[in-house]
Design a protein around this motif. Structure first.
Motif, short mmCIF file in Angstrom:
data_model
loop_
_atom_site.label_atom_id
_atom_site.label_comp_id
_atom_site.label_asym_id
_atom_site.label_seq_id
_atom_site.Cartn_x
_atom_site.Cartn_y
_atom_site.Cartn_z
N LEU A 170 1.00 -1.72 -0.17
CA LEU A 170 -0.30 0.13 0.18
C LEU A 170 1.15 1.52 -0.32
O LEU A 170 2.05 1.48 0.70
CB LEU A 170 -1.15 0.45 0.90
N PRO A 171 0.69 2.39 -0.66
CA PRO A 171 1.03 3.42 -0.99
C PRO A 171 1.18 4.59 0.19
O PRO A 171 0.68 4.61 1.29
CB PRO A 171 0.75 4.47 -2.19
N ASP A 172 2.32 4.60 1.04
CA ASP A 172 2.34 5.38 2.26
C ASP A 172 1.07 6.90 1.12
O ASP A 172 0.69 7.58 0.06
CB ASP A 172 3.08 6.76 2.19
N ALA A 173 0.54 7.22 2.90
CA ALA A 173 -0.52 8.55 2.51
C ALA A 173 0.46 10.03 1.62
O ALA A 173 -0.45 10.34 1.53
CB ALA A 173 -1.62 8.82 3.74
N ALA A 443 -0.49 8.50 -13.23
CA ALA A 443 1.05 7.47 -13.61
C ALA A 443 1.76 7.78 -12.53
O ALA A 443 1.86 6.43 -11.17
CB ALA A 443 1.28 8.23 -14.24
N GLY A 444 1.63 8.70 -11.28
CA GLY A 444 2.84 8.96 -10.52
C GLY A 444 2.03 7.94 -9.86
O GLY A 444 2.64 6.93 -8.20
N CYS A 445 0.43 7.92 -8.90
CA CYS A 445 -0.53 6.84 -7.79
C CYS A 445 0.30 5.70 -8.27
O CYS A 445 0.92 5.03 -7.35
CB CYS A 445 -1.38 7.46 -7.95
N ALA A 455 -2.55 -3.27 -4.37
CA ALA A 455 -4.07 -3.49 -3.78
C ALA A 455 -5.59 -3.25 -4.37
O ALA A 455 -5.26 -1.83 -5.42
CB ALA A 455 -3.69 -2.99 -2.34
N PRO A 456 -6.37 -3.47 -4.53
CA PRO A 456 -7.21 -3.06 -5.17
C PRO A 456 -7.93 -1.47 -5.22
O PRO A 456 -8.18 -1.19 -6.22
CB PRO A 456 -8.63 -4.67 -4.83
N GLU A 457 -7.64 -1.06 -4.10
CA GLU A 457 -8.03 -0.16 -3.94
C GLU A 457 -7.12 0.75 -3.98
O GLU A 457 -7.54 2.20 -4.37
CB GLU A 457 -8.11 0.01 -1.57
N HIS A 458 -5.59 0.37 -3.74
CA HIS A 458 -4.80 1.14 -5.34
C HIS A 458 -5.38 1.46 -6.25
O HIS A 458 -5.65 2.78 -6.94
CB HIS A 458 -3.60 0.38 -4.32
N GLU A 459 -5.77 0.52 -6.76
CA GLU A 459 -6.12 -0.15 -8.81
C GLU A 459 -7.42 1.64 -8.56
O GLU A 459 -7.45 1.84 -9.57
CB GLU A 459 -6.73 -0.97 -9.08
#
Length: 697
Positions: A170-173, A443-445, A455-459
């Motif tokens: 998961l990416p950091d906030a 693209a950055g995300c 994760a699906p939330e990230h997608e």
């Protein structure tokens, strides 16, 4: 008879005296004295054990009203323990009690099993079903109470599937685009630019994007000037005619005529105002052709020093006098120099009026009908000139925006479209540029996590950015934050389970397995001799229920065990009864309006079943274990074991709603017998009547 009453305010001194009276009424020994000293110290420090407070409060209050028993849904031990802090159970077997304790642990009860003699405790321990063997421990976990509470909550929340996000990152906030910024960018990207169907509105933003800020600011200022000038002209009554004049002036080379008209109209306005106070000039007969020039030469002659004579008149005078007779100055024939000057001024104004009329016709402007219209004509010409200058400047700037600028301004309409496109870009930006920015953010995300590990939330976050959907992006960010909390909870759960496994490996493994099966709660049973419990009382909020075996033989000092847990279950077996003196444990519980129940009376030997054989308890008041889907969890407020004197704490312990006992069960109280043990002298005095205040001795 032991005086167990306490003062109504239950202050510290009263509680200390109450503890001392309990400790002095019994067999004595080191364990009760140690427990009394420990409890007295906690009370004086403001940490009153919840069970002791409950007992003292019940002794000082009237008997609570209880609803009549519903024959269709008789009381069960599980339901009574959920509702009553003080319960007395008699006529039960070790196996029946063991099954009840097993079910209580499945709903999160932390049970302290003690009593005398030790053989009774061992019998109940041996009768516990093999399915809950992992919930039986020799001592309570050494984890701090807050961390143990956190562990049980995490097991209920994320313990069902601890490997759900294995392999995901998961990416950091920090660094995620702000939803407000994304919403603004989406709004700009979805905006429809006025005139976008023309080439200028599509091309100009791309040209301006590459300019430096100063150059772009200068071009924008010129464009704003063009729009302001056109708005001024649009407010005039003959706006269409003036726009045509501006177009002709800018693109058809009529600048000389326009500048001449502008100069003549300004001079004519000023001269009319200057000579308005002079003598009135009247033409009595038409002036011959060339007569005006003759009169002007005569005025020049006079201005150069010539004199008017009656005899031997100069030639200039002879030539001018016939033409001067065509005028009357203030109603008189011209006679002196001032009259000649007034006539010449009149001739100049007339000639200029004719020139103004000619130039207006050339430029397509309305001809002034009288001198009063000259100021309006002058103002109109000034506005047209300002508009023409600004449009010309815009044509020049747009032509040199880039070396190969493809934008041209062939007419006034094109100039207006270009000006609006420039101002629109300055105020709102370019929709294409905003779309490019959203794609860059997406693209950055996406690049923050390698492919295959998102994760699906990230997608969903990346998809919302590329779809230009601000609401979906905000919702996806919320889901991503929830996923981060879920991962953090699982990491914390693994850490706490590891710490628990260091001292209680079997309990940690059992709780983890229970979480995977959806067990409602995470409890345990700790069998411990009564002297060990009194000698070392557990810390506050360590146990939820203390089960005291052999209660029929105990004196009131056994009630010091209420300091071990907020709830007490006193189990009466076939032990010899303590002599009735008002100081037995059961007599004091009766005075405290404890709930009395009977078991099935099954006296069969308790034998631990083999693990392969399912445990099927007989029909009784103690319900068999059931799944979480069959028995919804009902939170029951369990008082904390210790706390300030002025505060009544409560710990939420998950206890199921009571399940009705089978019809014909002997556990439920029957109408033809009291809800008290059958031997009043040993079990309890007669029922105490409910009163509204005070207590009868």
């Amino acid at each position: 008879m032991l005086d167990v009453r306490v003062s109504e305010d239950t202050d510290i001194d009263a509680l200390v005296a109450f503890v001392e009276r309990l400790a002095s009424a019994g067999r004595g020994g080191a364990a009760p004295r140690t427990a009394a000293a420990r409890i007295t110290g906690d009370v004086r420090a403001g940490r009153v054990p919840a069970g002791l407070r409950t007992l003292s409060t019940a002794l000082g209050a009237a008997a609570p009203p209880r609803p009549e028993e519903d024959p269709a849904h008789p009381s069960t031990l599980l339901g009574v323990v959920a509702e009553e802090p003080l319960v007395v159970l008699s006529d039960t077997s070790p196996g029946e009690l063991a099954r009840a304790l097993a079910e209580l642990t499945g709903y999160g009860m932390r049970v302290l099993l003690t009593g005398a003699p030790a053989e009774r405790v061992a019998a109940v321990h041996d009768a516990l079903p093999a399915s809950v063997a992992g919930r039986v421990a020799t001592s309570f976990p050494e984890l701090p109470v807050p961390e143990l509470q956190r562990l049980r909550r995490l097991l209920a929340r994320v313990g069902a599937d601890r490997t759900a996000r294995r392999g995901q990152q998961l990416p950091d906030a920090d660094g995620m685009p702000d939803p407000a910024d994304v919403a603004g960018c989406c709004e700009r990207a979805g905006r429809v630019v006025a005139g976008a169907e023309t080439g200028e509105a599509r091309i100009v933003p791309g040209l301006l994007r590459d300019l430096d800020a100063d150059r772009r600011g200068a071009v924008t200022q010129v464009a704003r000037c063009v729009l302001r000038s056109l708005e001024t002209i649009a407010a005039a009554p003959d706006a269409d005619r003036l726009r045509e004049v501006v177009g002709r002036l800018v693109h058809q080379g009529l600048r000389a005529e326009f500048e001449a008209l502008q100069g003549h109209s300004a001079r004519q306005r000023d001269d009319r105002a200057r000579y308005a106070a002079g003598p009135a000039i009247e033409i009595v007969e038409p002036l011959p052709q060339g007569g005006a020039d003759v009169i002007r030469r005569y005025l020049d002659f006079l201005d150069s020093g010539g004199r008017t004579r009656s005899y031997f008149r100069p030639q200039e005078q002879k030539d001018a006098e016939p033409h001067l007779r065509s005028f009357r100055v203030a109603g008189e024939a011209p006679q002196n120099y001032d009259h000649v000057v007034a006539i010449v001024h009149h001739l100049d104004l007339t000639r200029r009026d004719d020139e103004i009329a000619r130039l207006c016709s050339v430029l397509g402007l309305p001809i002034p009908r009288d001198p009063s219209e000259l100021p309006a004509l002058t103002d109109t010409l000034d506005r047209v000139a300002a508009t023409a200058r600004s449009v010309g400047a815009l044509r020049h700037d747009v032509l040199f925006l880039q070396q190969d600028s493809p934008v041209s301004v062939p007419d006034l309409a094109a100039a207006e479209r270009v000006a609006r496109a420039i101002v629109d870009y300055d105020e709102h930006g370019d929709p294409a540029e905003a779309a490019d920015e959203l794609e860059r953010l997406a693209a950055g995300c996406a690049d923050r996590v390698p492919d295959g590990a998102r994760a699906p939330e990230h997608e969903a976050v990346v998809a919302a950015l590329r779809a230009h959907d601000p609401q979906a992006y905000a919702e996806a960010c919320e889901e991503l934050n929830r996923a981060r909390r879920e991962v953090a909870d699982r990491d914390e759960l693994d850490r706490l389970l590891g710490e628990l496994a260091g001292t209680h490996p079997q309990l940690a493994e059992t709780w983890a397995a229970d979480a995977g099966r959806g067990v409602p709660g995470f409890g345990l049973v700790v069998p411990e001799p009564v002297d060990d419990v009194l000698g070392t009382l557990p810390p506050a909020d360590t146990a939820d229920l203390v089960v005291v075996l052999g209660a029929g033989a105990m004196q009131a000092d056994g009630l010091l065990l209420t300091a071990a847990a907020p709830r007490m279950l006193a189990v009466v077996g076939d032990e010899p009864r303590a002599a009735s003196s008002g100081t037995t444990l059961l007599e004091v519980l009766n005075q405290a309006s404890a709930r009395f129940l009977r078991g099935t009376g099954d006296r069969t030997a308790a034998v631990r079943p083999a693990p392969a054989v399912p445990v099927v308890p007989p029909l009784s008041s103690v319900p068999a274990a059931r799944t979480a889907a069959e028995a919804p969890e009902v939170p029951v407020a369990v008082p904390a074991q210790a706390g300030p004197v002025t505060a009544h704490e409560a710990v939420e312990t998950p206890v199921p709603a009571p399940r009705p006992a089978p019809r014909g069960s002997d556990t439920a109280a029957r109408d033809d017998e009291p809800s008290r043990p059958s031997t009043p002298s040993a079990m309890a005095p007669g029922p105490r009547p409910a009163v509204t205040g005070g207590r009868e001795d």
